[in-house]
Write a protein that holds these residues in place. Sequence first.
Motif, PDB file in Angstrom:
ATOM      1  N   ILE A  45       7.712 -24.527 -27.839  1.00  0.00           N
ATOM      2  CA  ILE A  45       8.010 -25.414 -26.521  1.00  0.00           C
ATOM      3  C   ILE A  45       8.176 -26.759 -27.054  1.00  0.00           C
ATOM      4  O   ILE A  45       7.390 -27.240 -27.893  1.00  0.00           O
ATOM      5  N   ARG A  46       9.029 -27.534 -26.756  1.00  0.00           N
ATOM      6  CA  ARG A  46       9.145 -28.783 -26.889  1.00  0.00           C
ATOM      7  C   ARG A  46       8.312 -29.676 -26.081  1.00  0.00           C
ATOM      8  O   ARG A  46       7.438 -29.456 -25.206  1.00  0.00           O
ATOM      9  N   ALA A  47       7.623 -30.961 -26.988  1.00  0.00           N
ATOM     10  CA  ALA A  47       6.512 -31.824 -26.305  1.00  0.00           C
ATOM     11  C   ALA A  47       7.283 -32.617 -25.121  1.00  0.00           C
ATOM     12  O   ALA A  47       8.182 -33.056 -25.111  1.00  0.00           O
ATOM     13  N   GLY A  48       6.320 -32.975 -24.453  1.00  0.00           N
ATOM     14  CA  GLY A  48       6.454 -33.934 -23.154  1.00  0.00           C
ATOM     15  C   GLY A  48       6.543 -32.982 -22.025  1.00  0.00           C
ATOM     16  O   GLY A  48       5.792 -32.059 -21.805  1.00  0.00           O
ATOM     17  N   ARG A  49       7.724 -33.316 -21.341  1.00  0.00           N
ATOM     18  CA  ARG A  49       7.921 -32.611 -19.912  1.00  0.00           C
ATOM     19  C   ARG A  49       8.209 -30.971 -20.298  1.00  0.00           C
ATOM     20  O   ARG A  49       7.518 -30.380 -19.339  1.00  0.00           O
ATOM     21  N   PRO A  50       8.955 -30.546 -21.028  1.00  0.00           N
ATOM     22  CA  PRO A  50       8.884 -28.915 -21.167  1.00  0.00           C
ATOM     23  C   PRO A  50       7.545 -28.455 -21.289  1.00  0.00           C
ATOM     24  O   PRO A  50       7.328 -27.325 -20.846  1.00  0.00           O
ATOM     25  N   THR A  51       6.490 -29.086 -22.164  1.00  0.00           N
ATOM     26  CA  THR A  51       5.267 -28.791 -22.170  1.00  0.00           C
ATOM     27  C   THR A  51       4.443 -28.546 -20.963  1.00  0.00           C
ATOM     28  O   THR A  51       3.835 -27.681 -20.628  1.00  0.00           O
ATOM     29  N   ALA A  52       4.518 -29.675 -20.214  1.00  0.00           N
ATOM     30  CA  ALA A  52       3.978 -29.691 -18.849  1.00  0.00           C
ATOM     31  C   ALA A  52       4.553 -28.562 -17.805  1.00  0.00           C
ATOM     32  O   ALA A  52       3.575 -27.860 -17.194  1.00  0.00           O
ATOM     33  N   GLU A  53       6.074 -28.274 -17.853  1.00  0.00           N
ATOM     34  CA  GLU A  53       6.478 -27.390 -17.100  1.00  0.00           C
ATOM     35  C   GLU A  53       5.721 -25.885 -17.717  1.00  0.00           C
ATOM     36  O   GLU A  53       5.459 -25.011 -16.742  1.00  0.00           O
ATOM     37  N   TYR A  54       5.768 -25.632 -18.832  1.00  0.00           N
ATOM     38  CA  TYR A  54       5.070 -24.417 -19.128  1.00  0.00           C
ATOM     39  C   TYR A  54       3.814 -24.348 -18.880  1.00  0.00           C
ATOM     40  O   TYR A  54       3.564 -23.252 -18.621  1.00  0.00           O
ATOM     41  N   LEU A  55       2.978 -25.175 -19.224  1.00  0.00           N
ATOM     42  CA  LEU A  55       1.662 -25.266 -18.622  1.00  0.00           C
ATOM     43  C   LEU A  55       1.451 -24.853 -17.163  1.00  0.00           C
ATOM     44  O   LEU A  55       0.662 -24.088 -16.732  1.00  0.00           O
ATOM     45  N   ASP A  56       2.380 -25.495 -16.441  1.00  0.00           N
ATOM     46  CA  ASP A  56       2.108 -25.363 -14.875  1.00  0.00           C
ATOM     47  C   ASP A  56       2.728 -23.735 -14.726  1.00  0.00           C
ATOM     48  O   ASP A  56       2.076 -23.310 -13.831  1.00  0.00           O
ATOM     49  N   TYR A  57       3.684 -23.446 -15.252  1.00  0.00           N
ATOM     50  CA  TYR A  57       3.948 -21.994 -15.211  1.00  0.00           C
ATOM     51  C   TYR A  57       2.841 -21.099 -15.604  1.00  0.00           C
ATOM     52  O   TYR A  57       2.461 -20.016 -14.752  1.00  0.00           O
ATOM     53  N   VAL A  58       2.168 -21.268 -16.624  1.00  0.00           N
ATOM     54  CA  VAL A  58       0.855 -20.470 -17.059  1.00  0.00           C
ATOM     55  C   VAL A  58      -0.149 -20.369 -15.875  1.00  0.00           C
ATOM     56  O   VAL A  58      -0.653 -19.478 -15.585  1.00  0.00           O
ATOM     57  N   ILE A  59      -0.535 -21.647 -15.517  1.00  0.00           N
ATOM     58  CA  ILE A  59      -1.666 -21.887 -14.541  1.00  0.00           C
ATOM     59  C   ILE A  59      -1.273 -21.165 -13.262  1.00  0.00           C
ATOM     60  O   ILE A  59      -2.036 -20.755 -12.531  1.00  0.00           O
ATOM     61  N   THR A  60       0.095 -21.303 -13.018  1.00  0.00           N
ATOM     62  CA  THR A  60       0.407 -20.738 -11.574  1.00  0.00           C
ATOM     63  C   THR A  60       0.263 -19.119 -11.593  1.00  0.00           C
ATOM     64  O   THR A  60      -0.356 -18.692 -10.789  1.00  0.00           O
ATOM     65  N   ARG A  61       0.394 -18.545 -12.678  1.00  0.00           N
ATOM     66  CA  ARG A  61       0.188 -17.218 -12.807  1.00  0.00           C
ATOM     67  C   ARG A  61      -1.021 -16.900 -13.033  1.00  0.00           C
ATOM     68  O   ARG A  61      -1.637 -15.692 -12.350  1.00  0.00           O
ATOM     69  N   ILE A  62      -1.642 -17.648 -13.916  1.00  0.00           N
ATOM     70  CA  ILE A  62      -3.146 -17.264 -14.026  1.00  0.00           C
ATOM     71  C   ILE A  62      -4.065 -17.286 -12.811  1.00  0.00           C
ATOM     72  O   ILE A  62      -4.839 -16.537 -12.384  1.00  0.00           O
ATOM     73  N   THR A  63      -3.792 -18.429 -11.918  1.00  0.00           N
ATOM     74  CA  THR A  63      -4.381 -18.766 -10.888  1.00  0.00           C
ATOM     75  C   THR A  63      -4.031 -17.697  -9.575  1.00  0.00           C
ATOM     76  O   THR A  63      -4.986 -17.342  -8.743  1.00  0.00           O
ATOM     77  N   SER A  64      -3.063 -17.286  -9.631  1.00  0.00           N
ATOM     78  CA  SER A  64      -2.518 -16.135  -8.736  1.00  0.00           C
ATOM     79  C   SER A  64      -3.342 -15.004  -8.924  1.00  0.00           C
ATOM     80  O   SER A  64      -4.079 -14.211  -7.786  1.00  0.00           O
ATOM     81  N   ALA A  65      -3.659 -14.505 -10.156  1.00  0.00           N
ATOM     82  CA  ALA A  65      -4.550 -13.229 -10.387  1.00  0.00           C
ATOM     83  C   ALA A  65      -5.845 -13.731 -10.042  1.00  0.00           C
ATOM     84  O   ALA A  65      -6.721 -12.869  -9.649  1.00  0.00           O
ATOM     85  N   GLY A  66      -6.366 -15.061 -10.421  1.00  0.00           N
ATOM     86  CA  GLY A  66      -7.787 -15.477 -10.016  1.00  0.00           C
ATOM     87  C   GLY A  66      -8.133 -15.427  -8.565  1.00  0.00           C
ATOM     88  O   GLY A  66      -9.153 -15.284  -8.123  1.00  0.00           O
ATOM     89  N   ALA A  67      -7.077 -16.048  -8.064  1.00  0.00           N
ATOM     90  CA  ALA A  67      -7.199 -15.904  -6.229  1.00  0.00           C
ATOM     91  C   ALA A  67      -7.333 -14.651  -5.748  1.00  0.00           C
ATOM     92  O   ALA A  67      -8.189 -14.496  -4.958  1.00  0.00           O
ATOM     93  N   ILE A  68      -6.558 -13.823  -5.987  1.00  0.00           N
ATOM     94  CA  ILE A  68      -6.771 -12.431  -5.539  1.00  0.00           C
ATOM     95  C   ILE A  68      -8.262 -11.687  -6.045  1.00  0.00           C
ATOM     96  O   ILE A  68      -8.663 -11.124  -5.327  1.00  0.00           O
TER      97      ILE A  68
END
Length: 432
Positions: free
Chosen positions: A352-375
């Motif tokens: 993953i490239r540093a900067g904006r691509p890293t933020a988008e990747y982390l946001d993608y991971v957080i969204t998936r993890i939080t979906s499982a955590g919320a359920i």
Amino acid sequence: MLSAFARAFRTPDLRRKLLFTIAIMAIFRVGSFIPTPGVDYPNVQQCIAETADGNDLLGLVNLFSGGALLQLSIFALGIMPYITASIIVQLLRVVIPRFEALHKEGQSGQAKLTQYTRYLTIALAILQSTTVITTARNGLLFQGCSVDVIPDASFVTMALMVITMTAGTGLIMWLGELITERGVGNGMSLLIFTSIAASFPTALWSIAGGANGATNFIIMIAVIVVVIGLVVFVEQSQRRVPVQYAKRMVGRRMYGGSSTYIPIKINMAGVIPVIFAASLLAVPGLIAQFGDQTADWVVWVSTNLADPAAPLHILLYVLMILFFCFFYTSITFNPDEVADNMKKYGGFIPGIRAGRPTAEYLDYVITRITSAGAIYLALVALLPTLVLIGLGVSTNIPFGGSSIIIVVGVGLETVKQINSQLQQRHYEGFLR
């Protein structure tokens, strides 16, 4: 866990800390039974025996006070004002830039935010104590009780009760900070643990009474064991995002080149979404109690919103938990800030490239993890309540699974701290 406590008691320094922590927790429990001046304690006990449980909001405060609220004791408000103040201060970071700047200043900024939290705790304690006393005086705390729990309704008596309950909250806050400084574990969390654990035996014992009491008790114990296992499994789980730091020369020295990871828990929001959801759903029922009990809107609110077994109540409860899971996680974990810090120190996620691509990747991971955590959080919060509804049991186990989440989470964190301190004192290295 038991072996860790046994080894801790054999270590003099840790033994003193554990005994100090237990002593503070004992003082906290004793204060829950000391009545506030102006309260007729025998009448309070009679009202508790005569009436059913109160509304959900007062049940929530009663849970975090270890039953002290219904006793109208000096610790009636428990730790709830501090919890509310802490949540409000964290949420204000989104709307008040000054709070966000203090959060980024490090230890000095955190100390300032802690001071603001203390001031807000006292203000909320004054507000909540006034509400509790007014509710008790108007007969809404113990509906259907034949005696008066506050015989003297003079201004001096009411003011003395407000001051006493507010001072009790301040004392609890101080006791929690003493545990954090001189004891083992987080003081506020341990006091919450003490309050909830104190209400468990009575609540479980009430299930054993009545028809099919033994069967219902065994089923409920089995459900609690399953929920505890699920909580331990999920709370210990995390997604580790690998991070690689590039090598860099500073003078004649080589720095960097190391590999680490960003631990992302499945349930980053903890039990806060459940607290938010239960508090908001309890407000309509509290408002309805002050209205005409024969009015159509009061009947509708009592039937559909105030009743925990109502389908609409359960649906709104689940939706609010899901919403607050994402909302609180977005506040506590900022992908853009993490990506900027990584780029500043030469870190990057492999592939993953540093900067904006890293933020988008982390946001993608957080969204998936939080979906499982919320359920998971919604399931754990509802499972004991649904089992009680299925068994036809009406008992006061406020929050259901969320109380188990708090108890298990605090227990795991405390044992981790004890183990870490044991390793510091008994570390032998590679050579014996």
